[in-house]
Write a protein that holds these residues in place. Sequence first.
Motif, PDB file in Angstrom:
ATOM      1  N   UNK A 148     -23.578  85.118  63.855  1.00 32.62           N
ATOM      2  CA  UNK A 148     -22.880  84.722  62.637  1.00 32.62           C
ATOM      3  C   UNK A 148     -23.841  84.843  61.469  1.00 32.62           C
ATOM      4  N   UNK A 149     -23.414  85.500  60.401  1.00 30.20           N
ATOM      5  CA  UNK A 149     -24.246  85.674  59.217  1.00 30.20           C
ATOM      6  C   UNK A 149     -24.198  84.389  58.388  1.00 30.20           C
ATOM      7  N   UNK A 150     -25.361  83.773  58.183  1.00 33.99           N
ATOM      8  CA  UNK A 150     -25.449  82.520  57.426  1.00 33.99           C
ATOM      9  C   UNK A 150     -26.452  82.693  56.289  1.00 33.99           C
ATOM     10  N   UNK A 151     -26.288  81.927  55.229  1.00 33.59           N
ATOM     11  CA  UNK A 151     -27.185  81.990  54.086  1.00 33.59           C
ATOM     12  C   UNK A 151     -28.514  81.342  54.429  1.00 33.59           C
ATOM     13  N   UNK A 152     -29.593  81.964  53.947  1.00 32.45           N
ATOM     14  CA  UNK A 152     -30.944  81.461  54.210  1.00 32.45           C
ATOM     15  C   UNK A 152     -31.776  81.580  52.943  1.00 32.45           C
ATOM     16  N   UNK A 153     -31.325  80.958  51.846  1.00 32.55           N
ATOM     17  CA  UNK A 153     -32.089  80.955  50.609  1.00 32.55           C
ATOM     18  C   UNK A 153     -31.985  82.259  49.852  1.00 32.55           C
ATOM     19  N   UNK A 154     -33.115  82.597  49.168  1.00 36.35           N
ATOM     20  CA  UNK A 154     -33.151  83.799  48.331  1.00 36.35           C
ATOM     21  C   UNK A 154     -34.378  84.624  48.676  1.00 36.35           C
ATOM     22  N   UNK A 155     -34.295  85.908  48.355  1.00 38.68           N
ATOM     23  CA  UNK A 155     -35.422  86.824  48.588  1.00 38.68           C
ATOM     24  C   UNK A 155     -35.619  87.673  47.340  1.00 38.68           C
ATOM     25  N   UNK A 156     -36.821  88.212  47.182  1.00 40.31           N
ATOM     26  CA  UNK A 156     -37.143  89.042  46.017  1.00 40.31           C
ATOM     27  C   UNK A 156     -36.726  90.496  46.206  1.00 40.31           C
ATOM     28  N   UNK A 229     -37.306  90.898  34.094  1.00 34.14           N
ATOM     29  CA  UNK A 229     -38.183  91.872  34.754  1.00 34.14           C
ATOM     30  C   UNK A 229     -37.774  91.977  36.220  1.00 34.14           C
ATOM     31  N   UNK A 230     -38.135  93.077  36.841  1.00 35.09           N
ATOM     32  CA  UNK A 230     -37.811  93.229  38.262  1.00 35.09           C
ATOM     33  C   UNK A 230     -38.405  92.093  39.095  1.00 35.09           C
ATOM     34  N   UNK A 231     -39.470  91.502  38.600  1.00 31.71           N
ATOM     35  CA  UNK A 231     -40.074  90.374  39.302  1.00 31.71           C
ATOM     36  C   UNK A 231     -39.142  89.164  39.324  1.00 31.71           C
ATOM     37  N   UNK A 232     -38.244  89.070  38.344  1.00 28.57           N
ATOM     38  CA  UNK A 232     -37.351  87.914  38.249  1.00 28.57           C
ATOM     39  C   UNK A 232     -36.128  88.017  39.165  1.00 28.57           C
ATOM     40  N   UNK A 233     -35.806  89.204  39.632  1.00 29.38           N
ATOM     41  CA  UNK A 233     -34.567  89.386  40.392  1.00 29.38           C
ATOM     42  C   UNK A 233     -34.635  88.645  41.727  1.00 29.38           C
ATOM     43  N   UNK A 234     -33.562  87.945  42.030  1.00 28.24           N
ATOM     44  CA  UNK A 234     -33.448  87.226  43.293  1.00 28.24           C
ATOM     45  C   UNK A 234     -32.141  87.622  43.970  1.00 28.24           C
ATOM     46  N   UNK A 235     -32.201  87.826  45.274  1.00 30.59           N
ATOM     47  CA  UNK A 235     -31.059  88.272  46.054  1.00 30.59           C
ATOM     48  C   UNK A 235     -30.702  87.207  47.094  1.00 30.59           C
ATOM     49  N   UNK A 236     -29.414  87.079  47.353  1.00 27.23           N
ATOM     50  CA  UNK A 236     -28.962  86.152  48.390  1.00 27.23           C
ATOM     51  C   UNK A 236     -29.428  86.649  49.749  1.00 27.23           C
ATOM     52  N   UNK A 237     -30.129  85.792  50.447  1.00 25.82           N
ATOM     53  CA  UNK A 237     -30.686  86.178  51.750  1.00 25.82           C
ATOM     54  C   UNK A 237     -29.784  85.656  52.860  1.00 25.82           C
ATOM     55  N   UNK A 238     -29.446  86.520  53.783  1.00 27.46           N
ATOM     56  CA  UNK A 238     -28.616  86.136  54.926  1.00 27.46           C
ATOM     57  C   UNK A 238     -29.303  86.549  56.212  1.00 27.46           C
ATOM     58  N   UNK A 239     -29.204  85.687  57.199  1.00 26.05           N
ATOM     59  CA  UNK A 239     -29.777  85.971  58.510  1.00 26.05           C
ATOM     60  C   UNK A 239     -28.678  85.832  59.555  1.00 26.05           C
ATOM     61  N   UNK A 240     -28.845  86.502  60.679  1.00 23.99           N
ATOM     62  CA  UNK A 240     -27.872  86.427  61.768  1.00 23.99           C
ATOM     63  C   UNK A 240     -28.291  85.325  62.731  1.00 23.99           C
ATOM     64  N   UNK A 241     -27.393  84.385  62.895  1.00 23.81           N
ATOM     65  CA  UNK A 241     -27.653  83.228  63.746  1.00 23.81           C
ATOM     66  C   UNK A 241     -26.849  83.361  65.031  1.00 23.81           C
ATOM     67  N   UNK A 242     -27.475  83.226  66.185  1.00 24.23           N
ATOM     68  CA  UNK A 242     -26.720  83.347  67.447  1.00 24.23           C
ATOM     69  C   UNK A 242     -25.692  82.241  67.583  1.00 24.23           C
ATOM     70  N   UNK A 243     -24.530  82.628  68.117  1.00 23.98           N
ATOM     71  CA  UNK A 243     -23.432  81.696  68.296  1.00 23.98           C
ATOM     72  C   UNK A 243     -23.063  81.586  69.776  1.00 23.98           C
ATOM     73  N   UNK A 244     -22.539  80.421  70.170  1.00 27.76           N
ATOM     74  CA  UNK A 244     -22.060  80.306  71.553  1.00 27.76           C
ATOM     75  C   UNK A 244     -20.935  81.293  71.814  1.00 27.76           C
ATOM     76  N   UNK A 245     -20.872  81.827  73.002  1.00 21.86           N
ATOM     77  CA  UNK A 245     -19.878  82.829  73.357  1.00 21.86           C
ATOM     78  C   UNK A 245     -18.842  82.241  74.300  1.00 21.86           C
ATOM     79  N   UNK A 246     -17.658  82.814  74.288  1.00 25.51           N
ATOM     80  CA  UNK A 246     -16.596  82.367  75.185  1.00 25.51           C
ATOM     81  C   UNK A 246     -16.613  83.238  76.438  1.00 25.51           C
TER      82      UNK A 246
END
Length: 422
Positions: A148-156, A229-246
């Motif tokens: 599951x893709x979940x938010x994990x802060x911001x990245x440059x 400046x390009x140094x100021x740009x921040x992007x939404x960071x998402x990581x894949x988190x393992x989920x229980x399976x059926x």
Amino acid sequence: MATLIDRRLDGKNKSAVNRQRFIRRFKNQIKKAVTEAMNGRSITDIDNGEKVNIPARDLSEPVFGHGPGGKREAIHPGNKEFVAGDRAARPQGGGGSGGGGGQASNSGEGEDDFVFDLSREEFLELFFEDLELPNLVRTQLAKLTEFKSVRAGFSSAGNPANIDVVRSLKGAMARRMALAAPYTRRLREAEEQLQRLLAEPPVDDSRARELIEDIEHLRARARAVPFIDTFDLRYTNRVKQPQPTTQAVMFCVMDVSGSMDRARKDLAKRFFTLLYLFLKRNYEKIEVVFIRHHTVAKEVDEQEFFYSRETGGTVVSSALHLMGETMAARYPTSSWNIYVAQASDGDNWHHDSPACRDILLKQIVPFVRYYAYIEITPDRHQSLWEAYEEVKEQHPHFAMRQIDGPADIYPVFRDLFKRRVS
């Protein structure tokens, strides 16, 4: 005014949208026709499409029309019955009419049923739509293939589509304030010195010009700090988190003893074929374990399960012992949803039926999500049914049904695996 000309070629599937709209609109009628069609199917054509008939009266739609009421003047050529000023009688019956029906009429007019061709995918989708494995739950993390893709802060760094405007502007504002702070402070001091110098005559012109030049220089340096400046740009960071399976496993247990004649084995194979098709179509993470038994039980593959001709006496407990050992060795209940479907004619060695009951109560039923037993016999129930009734009294997720002939397969299957309202 602009004129748009659509020069795109007509695709071969241009009516696909209208087709799906028609299926959604008359879904109840089509599902009823599909259910009726399944009763006449054989084991060989279970995976094909179907022609379904929908009564024409079910396709009728309300229409609006103008009634014959009101005042109007009209000239009818060739009229020999009325002259100007005559009052015409109101016609009998209603003014409008809906779609025609399929019943016979004394005028010789009517409408045939509407015939609609369903493809293989559409037919199976409608048939399996409201079926499910009962009590299916998400187990612990076992074979992690779902994420599951979940938010994990911001990245440059990141995709431009994921840029966070507010966060980037906040960073740019903080950077501008930090870089321009020395110039702003010196600019404020220079302006205060210039005001004091001009307020105390005589004015030192050289000093005033020097302060004015410093002020202009400091203002230019402060304005030179870039807005973003390009140094100021921040992007939404998402990581894949393992989920229980059926994860789920279905044990298919079939009696192939001598009392199961060819007709009864054919009914059992039809039921298991329908079950296997349902599982593979609706569930991705499902395993199927095939067990055949007479006096001895063994785990087999799909080919041998459906087409082997081996037979013998009847000891049902051998299959239950093998199933219990397989569950304990390969399918822990903490990670798997376990289901069982058993088909037999119920004719078991008399002293073995109590042993089957004890095995079910102690080793199998408490650890499975659902157990379905199908007895294939047109006669009275055998000793195995009587023993299983004691199990059903203690466990509500233990289901028992009887099949007399081919017409009972599909109703029993839908009854066993119908979607429960939670």
